[in-house]
Design a protein around this motif. Structure first.
Motif, mmCIF file in Angstrom:
data_model
loop_
_atom_site.group_PDB
_atom_site.id
_atom_site.type_symbol
_atom_site.label_atom_id
_atom_site.label_comp_id
_atom_site.label_asym_id
_atom_site.label_seq_id
_atom_site.Cartn_x
_atom_site.Cartn_y
_atom_site.Cartn_z
ATOM 1 N N LEU A 245 0.860 -1.175 0.000
ATOM 2 C CA LEU A 245 0.000 0.000 0.000
ATOM 3 C C LEU A 245 0.902 1.232 0.000
ATOM 4 O O LEU A 245 1.471 1.598 1.033
ATOM 5 N N VAL A 246 1.053 1.862 -1.159
ATOM 6 C CA VAL A 246 1.974 2.974 -1.336
ATOM 7 C C VAL A 246 1.221 4.286 -1.141
ATOM 8 O O VAL A 246 0.217 4.534 -1.826
ATOM 9 N N GLU A 247 1.692 5.097 -0.225
ATOM 10 C CA GLU A 247 1.003 6.341 0.112
ATOM 11 C C GLU A 247 0.760 7.218 -1.115
ATOM 12 O O GLU A 247 -0.348 7.731 -1.312
ATOM 13 N N ALA A 248 1.793 7.405 -1.931
ATOM 14 C CA ALA A 248 1.662 8.289 -3.089
ATOM 15 C C ALA A 248 0.608 7.781 -4.064
ATOM 16 O O ALA A 248 -0.197 8.559 -4.603
ATOM 17 N N GLU A 249 0.580 6.461 -4.277
ATOM 18 C CA GLU A 249 -0.400 5.890 -5.204
ATOM 19 C C GLU A 249 -1.817 6.024 -4.661
ATOM 20 O O GLU A 249 -2.752 6.345 -5.409
ATOM 21 N N LEU A 250 -1.982 5.785 -3.373
ATOM 22 C CA LEU A 250 -3.308 5.900 -2.765
ATOM 23 C C LEU A 250 -3.773 7.348 -2.751
ATOM 24 O O LEU A 250 -4.954 7.635 -2.986
ATOM 25 N N LEU B 17 -5.517 -4.867 10.160
ATOM 26 C CA LEU B 17 -5.752 -5.175 8.743
ATOM 27 C C LEU B 17 -4.520 -4.944 7.872
ATOM 28 O O LEU B 17 -4.415 -5.537 6.792
ATOM 29 N N VAL B 18 -3.638 -4.062 8.299
ATOM 30 C CA VAL B 18 -2.409 -3.832 7.541
ATOM 31 C C VAL B 18 -1.227 -3.924 8.490
ATOM 32 O O VAL B 18 -1.377 -3.827 9.711
ATOM 33 N N VAL B 19 -0.053 -4.109 7.918
ATOM 34 C CA VAL B 19 1.189 -4.207 8.682
ATOM 35 C C VAL B 19 2.125 -3.110 8.215
ATOM 36 O O VAL B 19 2.327 -2.929 7.008
ATOM 37 N N MET B 20 2.685 -2.371 9.167
ATOM 38 C CA MET B 20 3.633 -1.300 8.847
ATOM 39 C C MET B 20 5.023 -1.771 9.237
ATOM 40 O O MET B 20 5.276 -2.135 10.385
ATOM 41 N N ASN B 21 5.925 -1.769 8.260
ATOM 42 C CA ASN B 21 7.287 -2.232 8.472
ATOM 43 C C ASN B 21 8.253 -1.132 8.046
ATOM 44 O O ASN B 21 8.092 -0.553 6.963
ATOM 45 N N GLN B 22 9.246 -0.860 8.872
ATOM 46 C CA GLN B 22 10.178 0.226 8.611
ATOM 47 C C GLN B 22 10.892 0.060 7.281
ATOM 48 O O GLN B 22 11.224 1.041 6.615
ATOM 49 N N TYR B 23 11.134 -1.181 6.888
ATOM 50 C CA TYR B 23 11.912 -1.440 5.687
ATOM 51 C C TYR B 23 11.050 -1.825 4.489
ATOM 52 O O TYR B 23 11.360 -1.486 3.350
ATOM 53 N N LYS B 24 9.951 -2.531 4.750
ATOM 54 C CA LYS B 24 9.112 -3.010 3.649
ATOM 55 C C LYS B 24 7.921 -2.107 3.365
ATOM 56 O O LYS B 24 7.189 -2.333 2.400
ATOM 57 N N GLY B 25 7.694 -1.117 4.203
ATOM 58 C CA GLY B 25 6.558 -0.240 4.003
ATOM 59 C C GLY B 25 5.280 -0.843 4.566
ATOM 60 O O GLY B 25 5.313 -1.652 5.495
#
Length: 251
Positions: free
Chosen positions: A34-39, A62-70
């Motif tokens: 889930l890319v911020e710019a695209e959304l 519902l989503v996972v936030m990862n420092q390296y994988k986004g």
């Protein structure tokens, strides 16, 4: 001077609901980035409401936030599914029993079943099924119990979306919903509690059978002929074997 609340939701809420809908109806697949710019471009907003929406979705599981994988849509595996459904098994049958004991109206549950029966696709059916369960447990008379079930509701819906892609079983579940509603309408408190418990337990066992984690001999494979004895990666569903007992992806 008093101001009436605006009927227009905030940008963050709008983005939040749109992303959640796509996740819970299969439009966004488990593991998908889930890319911020695209959304932001998709919804015609800045990155800020997107970022806030994603934080909220991470909090709800519902989503996972990862420092390296986004940011990615949460993966679903057997451990995660059973943990979510274990909470439901502990809480939901009792909540529905209390709803029935209080003789709360069942109109919303009936309407949700009609919506599910007339659904033209799995996404619409899934949303109607969620509404059915919520209509039965929410009037339990204990707001805290209702909120606790609401907290796992989205994760349960994600599990069912992924499971249906691998093991379609909505016709059986629809029949079980009808039976639950009949028992509720008859005021059968104990019967409806058992029916809800069996309904939840049987679903997770069909989608994530425990025997699938055990080594299978060739004879057992020929006897069962079940595809879920192997790893399933359809839309992110992963039934893991004993040699791979790490935590769910992204945890």
């Amino acid at each position: 001077m008093a101001f009436a609340p605006s009927p227009i939701p905030s940008r963050t809420q709008y983005v939040l609901e749109a992303i959640k809908h796509d996740i819970l109806t299969g439009g966004l697949r488990p593991g998908q980035a889930l890319v911020e710019a695209e959304l932001a471009a998709r919804f015609g907003v800045s990155k800020t409401p997107v970022r806030e929406a994603l934080k909220t979705l991470a909090g709800s599981g519902l989503v996972v936030m990862n420092q390296y994988k986004g940011v990615t849509v949460r993966m679903v595996d057997a451990d995660m599914a059973r943990a979510v459904y274990d909470v439901r098994l502990l809480l939901e049958p009792e909540a529905v029993r209390r709803t029935v004991a209080s003789r709360a109206p069942l109109d919303d549950a009936r309407q949700a079943l009609r919506r599910a029966a007339g659904a033209e696709d799995p996404a619409e059916r899934s949303l109607a099924n969620r509404a059915f369960h919520r209509a039965l447990y929410l009037p339990c008379g204990n707001p805290l119990l209702g909120r606790m079930l609401d907290e796992v509701r989205d994760q349960a819906a994600l599990v069912s979306t992924v499971a249906w892609a691998a093991v379609p079983s909505w016709e059986r579940e629809a029949a079980e919903h009808e039976q639950i509603l009949r028992l509720a309408a008859a005021g059968d408190v104990d019967g409806v509690g058992r029916a809800v418990h069996d309904h939840i337990a049987s679903f997770v066992e069909r989608a994530f059978p425990r025997h699938a984690e055990m080594p299978h001999t060739e004879t057992q494979r020929h006897e069962t002929q079940r595809p879920d004895t192997q790893t399933l990666d359809t839309q992110g569903l992963k039934t893991r074997h004993p040699e791979n007992q790490s935590s769910p992806n992204g945890e």
